[in-house]
Design a protein around this motif. Structure first.
Motif, mmCIF file in Angstrom:
data_model
loop_
_atom_site.group_PDB
_atom_site.id
_atom_site.type_symbol
_atom_site.label_atom_id
_atom_site.label_comp_id
_atom_site.label_asym_id
_atom_site.label_seq_id
_atom_site.Cartn_x
_atom_site.Cartn_y
_atom_site.Cartn_z
ATOM 1 N N ILE A 118 0.837 -1.201 0.000
ATOM 2 C CA ILE A 118 0.000 0.000 0.000
ATOM 3 C C ILE A 118 0.874 1.254 0.000
ATOM 4 C CG2 ILE A 118 -1.648 1.333 1.351
ATOM 5 C CD1 ILE A 118 -2.740 -1.353 2.412
ATOM 6 N N ARG A 119 1.900 1.243 0.843
ATOM 7 C CA ARG A 119 2.780 2.417 0.906
ATOM 8 C C ARG A 119 3.425 2.692 -0.447
ATOM 9 N NH1 ARG A 119 7.518 1.737 1.430
ATOM 10 N NH2 ARG A 119 7.672 0.053 2.955
ATOM 11 N N ASN A 120 3.906 1.653 -1.090
ATOM 12 C CA ASN A 120 4.543 1.835 -2.395
ATOM 13 C C ASN A 120 3.565 2.359 -3.443
ATOM 14 O OD1 ASN A 120 6.895 0.957 -1.311
ATOM 15 N ND2 ASN A 120 6.872 -1.074 -2.252
ATOM 16 N N ALA A 121 2.357 1.781 -3.443
ATOM 17 C CA ALA A 121 1.355 2.249 -4.403
ATOM 18 C C ALA A 121 1.050 3.727 -4.159
ATOM 19 C CB ALA A 121 0.088 1.412 -4.284
ATOM 20 N N ALA A 122 0.911 4.090 -2.879
ATOM 21 C CA ALA A 122 0.610 5.481 -2.540
ATOM 22 C C ALA A 122 1.763 6.400 -2.964
ATOM 23 C CB ALA A 122 0.351 5.615 -1.041
ATOM 24 N N LEU A 123 2.980 5.961 -2.695
ATOM 25 C CA LEU A 123 4.144 6.767 -3.072
ATOM 26 C C LEU A 123 4.129 7.059 -4.565
ATOM 27 C CD1 LEU A 123 6.971 7.993 -2.548
ATOM 28 C CD2 LEU A 123 7.920 5.715 -2.897
ATOM 29 N N ARG A 124 3.897 6.045 -5.350
ATOM 30 C CA ARG A 124 3.904 6.204 -6.812
ATOM 31 C C ARG A 124 2.792 7.158 -7.263
ATOM 32 N NH1 ARG A 124 6.623 2.193 -8.772
ATOM 33 N NH2 ARG A 124 7.807 3.262 -10.370
ATOM 34 N N LEU A 125 1.594 6.935 -6.728
ATOM 35 C CA LEU A 125 0.463 7.769 -7.138
ATOM 36 C C LEU A 125 0.617 9.196 -6.639
ATOM 37 C CD1 LEU A 125 -2.450 5.236 -6.608
ATOM 38 C CD2 LEU A 125 -1.691 6.210 -8.774
ATOM 39 N N PHE A 126 1.049 9.361 -5.396
ATOM 40 C CA PHE A 126 1.261 10.699 -4.843
ATOM 41 C C PHE A 126 2.295 11.449 -5.668
ATOM 42 C CE2 PHE A 126 -0.064 9.678 -0.190
ATOM 43 C CZ PHE A 126 -1.362 9.560 -0.618
ATOM 44 N N ALA A 127 3.356 10.782 -6.047
ATOM 45 C CA ALA A 127 4.421 11.435 -6.806
ATOM 46 C C ALA A 127 3.907 11.933 -8.146
ATOM 47 C CB ALA A 127 5.575 10.469 -7.016
ATOM 48 N N GLU A 128 3.073 11.121 -8.777
ATOM 49 C CA GLU A 128 2.630 11.479 -10.130
ATOM 50 C C GLU A 128 1.562 12.561 -10.137
ATOM 51 O OE1 GLU A 128 1.354 7.878 -11.926
ATOM 52 O OE2 GLU A 128 3.374 7.037 -12.039
ATOM 53 N N ARG A 129 0.616 12.470 -9.222
ATOM 54 C CA ARG A 129 -0.526 13.372 -9.312
ATOM 55 C C ARG A 129 -0.761 14.197 -8.071
ATOM 56 N NH1 ARG A 129 -3.648 8.744 -10.919
ATOM 57 N NH2 ARG A 129 -5.345 9.486 -9.645
ATOM 58 N N GLY A 130 0.000 13.957 -7.001
ATOM 59 C CA GLY A 130 -0.221 14.702 -5.770
ATOM 60 C C GLY A 130 -1.258 14.021 -4.900
ATOM 61 N N PRO A 131 -1.069 14.068 -3.581
ATOM 62 C CA PRO A 131 -1.945 13.360 -2.650
ATOM 63 C C PRO A 131 -3.409 13.764 -2.779
ATOM 64 C CG PRO A 131 -0.011 14.229 -1.530
ATOM 65 C CD PRO A 131 0.005 14.803 -2.897
ATOM 66 N N ASP A 132 -3.668 15.034 -3.021
ATOM 67 C CA ASP A 132 -5.045 15.506 -3.058
ATOM 68 C C ASP A 132 -5.807 14.956 -4.255
ATOM 69 O OD1 ASP A 132 -4.509 16.886 -0.780
ATOM 70 O OD2 ASP A 132 -4.155 18.806 -1.780
ATOM 71 N N ALA A 133 -5.104 14.631 -5.315
ATOM 72 C CA ALA A 133 -5.766 14.157 -6.532
ATOM 73 C C ALA A 133 -5.882 12.637 -6.553
ATOM 74 C CB ALA A 133 -5.019 14.649 -7.768
ATOM 75 N N VAL A 134 -5.405 11.981 -5.510
ATOM 76 C CA VAL A 134 -5.450 10.521 -5.454
ATOM 77 C C VAL A 134 -6.440 10.094 -4.381
ATOM 78 C CG1 VAL A 134 -4.119 8.454 -4.943
ATOM 79 C CG2 VAL A 134 -3.077 10.326 -6.234
ATOM 80 N N THR A 135 -7.321 9.139 -4.682
ATOM 81 C CA THR A 135 -8.304 8.679 -3.716
ATOM 82 C C THR A 135 -7.824 7.414 -3.013
ATOM 83 O OG1 THR A 135 -9.507 7.203 -5.211
ATOM 84 C CG2 THR A 135 -10.083 9.539 -5.276
ATOM 85 N N VAL A 136 -8.362 7.217 -1.827
ATOM 86 C CA VAL A 136 -8.044 6.005 -1.068
ATOM 87 C C VAL A 136 -8.440 4.766 -1.864
ATOM 88 C CG1 VAL A 136 -8.635 4.683 0.981
ATOM 89 C CG2 VAL A 136 -8.221 7.133 1.163
ATOM 90 N N ARG A 137 -9.569 4.833 -2.538
ATOM 91 C CA ARG A 137 -10.028 3.695 -3.335
ATOM 92 C C ARG A 137 -9.025 3.361 -4.439
ATOM 93 N NH1 ARG A 137 -14.287 6.234 -1.252
ATOM 94 N NH2 ARG A 137 -16.249 5.141 -0.841
#
Lengths: 217, 217
Positions: free
Chosen positions: A22-41
């Motif tokens: 989960i952490r790795n997936a979040a890191l990748r998504l956060f890096a690309e689009r920013g935390p606010d643009a990424v949903t928990v789902r």
DNA sequence: CAGTAGACTAAACACGTGATCAGTCAACCG
DNA sequence: CGGTTGACTGATCACGTGTTTAGTCTACTG
């Protein structure tokens, strides 16, 4: 009935914990689009788990964000710690490539790593962690420059604060404007090939200048 | 009963249309936090109108975004159009300040203008408008550099594509890393005072270099 | 003076969001 | 074996979002 899905070591190739996945997936998504643009789902889907599990492990989305921040900061410090001596050595031996943060990153991270993009976001938002990182790098640049002047390798400046900032942000521009540069020169500047071209030009300008001095000398 | 609120010219000091008031509020908010982080209700509040009016005038939030984009692009082009000749003139007369995009912006926009921040966002997102803008500026930089080489003012480069990109992104770094620079050197680099200090150092390095050439010459 | 057009608003709607809850299942411990 | 712990899920909640709708009020037009 034997459930494969509940064996945490089988969720992802590489024998990672569900937490780490989960952490790795979040890191990748956060890096690309920013935390606010990424949903928990979205994170949950990419990690192959249910959305509820994400919050079970990290408490809240903000908790996950904090953990990812800490993880990335740790990785950056590891890179930074290994760099200055190496950079200095290269500089003093007159090696072909100039020491630079961007270069150290290109060497230190695997090609597909999300960390450069994450760093970019850290520097560009008003994140205090980003400000702290920039501050430490600025201090290191300032110190290095002073040292080089003392050694007679660099010419002294009337405004060393600005000169250090000038060098640092020119370097960071490679990271923050990576995409625009890539289309302009036809090569990703954070790959070894692109980096070589960039370092050569930067080295020349920094050593000799680019203009014929109009009034001085 | 005479209603002040419905007189469109009285909504905001400055005799602006409600449309223009909303557009300006959106521009400011978009520049600071990005369109995705700004709500229609927020824009409406800042403009002193109801949320529904925003969509009445612009159809949708995306429509408003497009109109703000167009407005900003128009403003940028106006600046860019007035620049090259002026910049060239300064360069050829050997004026104290080097011509630069950031400098032109600092001169062309009033101090509190949201446009520099908007430009920053345009360049840093993967917005096609930002890519187009960068492309045009890159071409202009490339042309200017060629011209200067031809005139004998600038030294020729083996890799002119990279050299042009190098100059351009060093310049844009002032805009995209403005805040970090400000805390580092203790002055906002987009104000005349900060700009002067920056231009002086950049000018020196670009003219003479910063290192004593280790192997060449 | 009707009557129409358009600026403007309050109320509500549909939907995606982060978060909660109750409960299942496997592993571990006495 | 019984019982507790903890990873994990499906269903659901409360809420903020962009958008819609119905309607008011003003200004203009014939």
């Amino acid at each position: 009935m034997f459930s494969l899905l509940n064996m945490s070591s089988a969720i992802d190739p590489g024998d990672l914990t569900a937490r780490a996945t989960i952490r790795n997936a979040a890191l990748r998504l956060f890096a690309e689009r920013g935390p606010d643009a990424v949903t928990v789902r979205e994170i949950a889907t990419q990690a192959g788990v249910s959305p509820a599990l994400v919050l079970h492990h990290f408490g809240s989305k903000d908790g996950l964000r904090a953990e990812v921040d800490a993880f990335a900061a740790h990785a950056f410090d590891a890179i930074l710690e290994a760099m200055p001596t190496e950079e200095l050595a290269e500089l003093l031996t007159g090696g072909s490539t100039r020491g630079s943060l961007a270069e150290a990153f290109a060497r230190g991270f695997p090609p597909g790593s999300p960390l450069p993009a994450y760093l970019r976001r850290l520097l560009l938002t008003n994140d205090p962690a980003g400000a702290a990182l920039f501050g430490r790098w600025y201090a290191a640049t300032r110190r290095l420059l002073d040292m080089l002047v003392e050694m007679g390798v660099a010419r002294p400046s009337e405004d060393p604060d600005v000169r250090a900032a000038f060098f640092l942000v020119n370097d960071l521009a490679l990271i923050v404007l990576r995409n625009q540069i890539a289309v302009a020169i036809g090569a990703d500047p954070l790959t070894p090939a692109g980096m070589d071209r960039w370092a050569r030009e930067a080295g020349i300008v920094y050593a000799e200048g680019a203009f014929r001095a109009p009034q001085k000398e």
